[in-house]
Design an enzyme around this catalytic site. Structure first.
Site, PDB file in Angstrom:
ATOM      1  N   ASN A   9      40.009  47.130  43.994  1.00 15.41           N
ATOM      2  CA  ASN A   9      40.177  46.860  45.417  1.00 15.41           C
ATOM      3  C   ASN A   9      41.288  45.823  45.557  1.00 15.41           C
ATOM      4  OD1 ASN A   9      39.986  46.164  48.086  1.00 15.41           O
ATOM      5  ND2 ASN A   9      37.895  45.327  47.974  1.00 15.41           N
ATOM      6  N   TRP A  10      42.447  46.301  45.974  1.00 15.99           N
ATOM      7  CA  TRP A  10      43.609  45.404  46.046  1.00 15.99           C
ATOM      8  C   TRP A  10      43.529  44.461  47.254  1.00 15.99           C
ATOM      9  CZ3 TRP A  10      48.437  49.048  44.894  1.00 15.99           C
ATOM     10  CH2 TRP A  10      48.249  49.653  43.641  1.00 15.99           C
ATOM     11  N   LYS A  11      42.590  44.741  48.152  1.00 19.18           N
ATOM     12  CA  LYS A  11      42.439  43.953  49.391  1.00 19.18           C
ATOM     13  C   LYS A  11      43.787  43.853  50.113  1.00 19.18           C
ATOM     14  CE  LYS A  11      38.421  41.769  47.380  1.00 19.18           C
ATOM     15  NZ  LYS A  11      37.534  40.616  47.272  1.00 19.18           N
ATOM     16  N   HIS A  96      32.328  46.591  52.835  1.00 19.02           N
ATOM     17  CA  HIS A  96      32.638  45.431  51.998  1.00 19.02           C
ATOM     18  C   HIS A  96      32.181  44.159  52.715  1.00 19.02           C
ATOM     19  CE1 HIS A  96      34.776  42.444  49.677  1.00 19.02           C
ATOM     20  NE2 HIS A  96      34.906  43.347  48.730  1.00 19.02           N
ATOM     21  N   GLU A  98      33.534  41.397  53.076  1.00 18.54           N
ATOM     22  CA  GLU A  98      34.580  40.756  53.881  1.00 18.54           C
ATOM     23  C   GLU A  98      34.675  41.426  55.256  1.00 18.54           C
ATOM     24  OE1 GLU A  98      37.617  41.095  50.877  1.00 18.54           O
ATOM     25  OE2 GLU A  98      36.551  39.616  49.674  1.00 18.54           O
ATOM     26  N   GLU A 168      27.848  43.821  45.179  1.00 20.90           N
ATOM     27  CA  GLU A 168      28.772  42.694  45.086  1.00 20.90           C
ATOM     28  C   GLU A 168      28.127  41.462  45.714  1.00 20.90           C
ATOM     29  OE1 GLU A 168      33.102  44.191  44.799  1.00 20.90           O
ATOM     30  OE2 GLU A 168      32.577  44.153  46.907  1.00 20.90           O
ATOM     31  N   GLY A 174      35.532  36.498  44.290  1.00 17.98           N
ATOM     32  CA  GLY A 174      36.690  35.615  44.334  1.00 17.98           C
ATOM     33  C   GLY A 174      36.388  34.170  43.996  1.00 17.98           C
ATOM     34  N   SER A 214      34.070  38.717  40.644  1.00 11.18           N
ATOM     35  CA  SER A 214      34.663  37.989  39.514  1.00 11.18           C
ATOM     36  C   SER A 214      34.492  38.713  38.184  1.00 11.18           C
ATOM     37  CB  SER A 214      34.107  36.570  39.442  1.00 11.18           C
ATOM     38  OG  SER A 214      34.430  35.851  40.623  1.00 11.18           O
ATOM     39  N   GLY A 235      38.292  43.040  42.199  1.00  9.47           N
ATOM     40  CA  GLY A 235      39.248  42.491  43.168  1.00  9.47           C
ATOM     41  C   GLY A 235      40.443  41.893  42.445  1.00  9.47           C
ATOM     42  N   GLY A 236      40.427  40.576  42.310  1.00 10.16           N
ATOM     43  CA  GLY A 236      41.554  39.837  41.733  1.00 10.16           C
ATOM     44  C   GLY A 236      42.117  40.434  40.448  1.00 10.16           C
TER      45      GLY A 236
HETATM   46  P1  13P Z   1      36.882  39.645  42.872  1.00  8.10           P
HETATM   47  O1  13P Z   1      36.900  40.552  41.644  1.00  8.10           O
HETATM   48  O2  13P Z   1      38.216  39.083  43.191  1.00  8.10           O
HETATM   49  O3  13P Z   1      35.781  38.646  42.788  1.00  8.10           O
HETATM   50  O4  13P Z   1      36.531  40.609  44.108  1.00  8.10           O
HETATM   51  C1  13P Z   1      35.485  41.490  44.032  1.00  8.10           C
HETATM   52  C2  13P Z   1      35.508  42.371  45.214  1.00  8.10           C
HETATM   53  O5  13P Z   1      35.262  41.937  46.325  1.00  8.10           O
HETATM   54  C3  13P Z   1      35.876  43.780  45.015  1.00  8.10           C
HETATM   55  O6  13P Z   1      35.640  44.532  46.157  1.00  8.10           O
END
Ligand code: 13P
Length: 251
Positions: A9-11, A96, A98, A168, A174, A214, A235-236
């Site tokens: 997920n590149w956000k 998600h 977020e 998640e 993050g 993470s 994510g990251g």
């Molecule tokens: P991180 O891997 O950056 O913690 O993000 C996880 C995430 O929200 C994937 O959708």
């Protein structure tokens, strides 16, 4: 057998050029990952068509990060599920944390989105997860159960074949704090049992449940070794091809 998936997920990150380069770098390394692991990339909307071109001819699947809760028309700023399918997506992420937190996404909206995604031929990566205070209060099973019940339990058994669940925990996203493999396995097993109680053991056994929060090359192996963890939503660490592929190689 259920699918093993590692999804990135590149956000809201990368320019189109950077995203295309990232996709190129992933394509270059895709042969290194076990053949039973499916890679999924979820770039921002503006990058979808360009990234679709880069991954054409590979087994890498394209996902959006969200879709509209309306099929088409006068909904300024929204992107319909059918448009995502047309742009080359096989999946869309929905729910998600977020989006739930910053954009007021509710279960009622998510039911509409999931159904529109299916109507357009998209599969859904449906995210659930508790916040830190909910975990500390011992309410994580209740919270996750409710998120699943309110949306996924409105679906049919057949529709569940097109759902991937991503657990998640919000406190792990993050933050660099990963759920321990025991914590993750415990709630993944709970989710599978919860799905089994509603849809039967066969549907539950076939449902892919991803861990997200993470997840990185250094902890993926231990997490993916757990019986009920079928991969990750990253994510990251998905923004670096090397790390993303290293995570997928952790199987
Ligand atoms: P991180 O891997 O950056 O913690 O993000 C996880 C995430 O929200 C994937 O959708």
């Amino acid at each position: 057998m259920r699918k093993k998936i590692v999804a990135g997920n590149w956000k809201m990150n990368t320019t189109v050029a950077e995203g295309v380069q990232l996709a190129k770098n992933i394509v270059e390394k895709v042969k290194e990952i076990p053949s039973d692991v499916t890679l999924v990339v979820a770039p921002p909307f503006t990058h979808l068509v360009s990234v679709a071109n880069e991954i054409k001819g590979t087994d890498i699947q394209l996902s959006a990060q969200n879709c509209a809760n309306q099929p088409k028309g006068a909904f300024t700023g929204e992107v319909a599920a059918a448009m995502l399918k047309d742009a080359g997506c096989a999946y869309t992420i929905l729910g998600h944390s977020e989006r739930r937190e910053y954009y007021g996404e509710t279960s009622a909206t998510l039911v509409e989105k999931v159904n529109l995604a299916f109507a357009s031929g998209l599969k859904v990566i449906f995210c659930v997860g508790e916040k830190l205070d909910e975990r500390n209060a011992g309410k994580h099973f209740e919270v996750v159960g409710k998120q699943i019940e309110e949306v996924l339990f409105t679906l049919s058994e057949e529709q569940m074949a097109n759902v991937v669940i991503a657990y998640e925990p919000v406190w792990a996203i993050g933050t660099g704090v990963t759920a321990t493999s025991e914590q993750a396995q415990e709630i993944h097993a709970f989710i599978r049992k919860f799905v089994a109680d509603k849809f039967g053991a066969k549907v539950a056994e076939n449902t892919t449940i991803l861990y997200g929060g993470s997840c990185k090359p250094s902890n993926a192996k231990e997490l993916f070794a757990c019986k009920d963890i079928d991969g990750g939503l990253i994510g990251g660490a998905s923004l670096k091809a090397e790390d993303f592929v290293a995570i997928a190689k952790s199987y």
